[in-house]
Write an enzyme that holds these catalytic residues in place. Sequence first.
Site, PDB file in Angstrom:
ATOM      1  CD  GLU A   1      53.222  45.205  37.841  1.00  9.84           C
ATOM      2  OE1 GLU A   1      54.139  45.927  37.395  1.00  9.84           O
ATOM      3  OE2 GLU A   1      52.056  45.291  37.452  1.00  9.84           O
TER       4      GLU A   1
ATOM      5  CG  ASN B   1      48.597  48.573  36.418  1.00 16.88           C
ATOM      6  OD1 ASN B   1      49.731  48.374  36.848  1.00 16.88           O
ATOM      7  ND2 ASN B   1      47.588  47.762  36.684  1.00 16.88           N
TER       8      ASN B   1
ATOM      9  CG  ASP C   1      49.318  45.198  34.448  1.00 15.99           C
ATOM     10  OD1 ASP C   1      50.158  45.887  35.038  1.00 15.99           O
ATOM     11  OD2 ASP C   1      48.697  44.279  35.001  1.00 15.99           O
TER      12      ASP C   1
END
Length: 293
Positions: A20, A149, A200
């Site tokens: 991430e 997100n 996301d």
Amino acid sequence: MEPKVFSGRILDEAVSALGEGPTFDPATGTAWWFNIVGQELHELHLESGRKSVHALPFLGSVLAVIDPARQLIASDKGLFVRDTQTGQLTPLATLEDKPANRSNDGRVHPSGSLWIGTMGRGAENEAGAIYHVAGTKVTRLYDRISIPNSICFSPDGAAGYFVDSRVNKMMRVELDAATGMPKAEPTVLIDGKPHPGDIDGSVCDAEGLIWNARWGTGSVDIYTPDGSLVARHALPATQTSCPAFIGDKADRLLVTSAWQGMDEAQRAADPHAGKTFDLGITVKGRFEPAFRL
């Protein structure tokens, strides 16, 4: 929409449980990203291929350049300044007094302020929030967020985007371009609920297009500022998590992925899960602004 076949390559073979928070520092030609649950900060020099993995004492999720000597890191323990030469971490600010939470997605606004989201470590319902950070001043913008997100901003800083991936609706909000603070209530830009996968991480390019990693479908989707889907690019990992523009012209796209939540059979069927990719197409990206202290 049928996705375009993956024409890129695996940029890094290291497997992250939860890759991430990728970003790129053009001054050093270095891409950075996190393995959140593995408490790792990954560093890749693009031209040489030199790779380092830095162990962290917390769950880091977002990195931003401050200046050549310092970086900002957001984590479950709050915000820290990292010395780029020594790796020394100095506390900067606390986000919230919730030990069961961690940081997740975030990005620096063109004004130099940071938007950062928090969530429960087990993705507990509505346990997190989204904050605005200006220097050391922390302001809560939105609460009752489950999985924050897609935090990103239009090139002029006048619009912000975010999503609670559990709700799966990307929101758009008018911003003060000078501060990154909201000027109005958010409105729904993209309703992802009727479609497979979750919205996301996202990033906006130089033309204002929104590049979104779609968790669960192995793709990066491209939206216009009015929310119209214009393209979809496949990747060889199902749980794509976040994109970042890389290269000396910001004309390439890095995409992280994850294997978190998969059982043995699912991991065997998804052998590239957790790796980091170069999408393999030319994009009109832009470099991330520095965080202003």
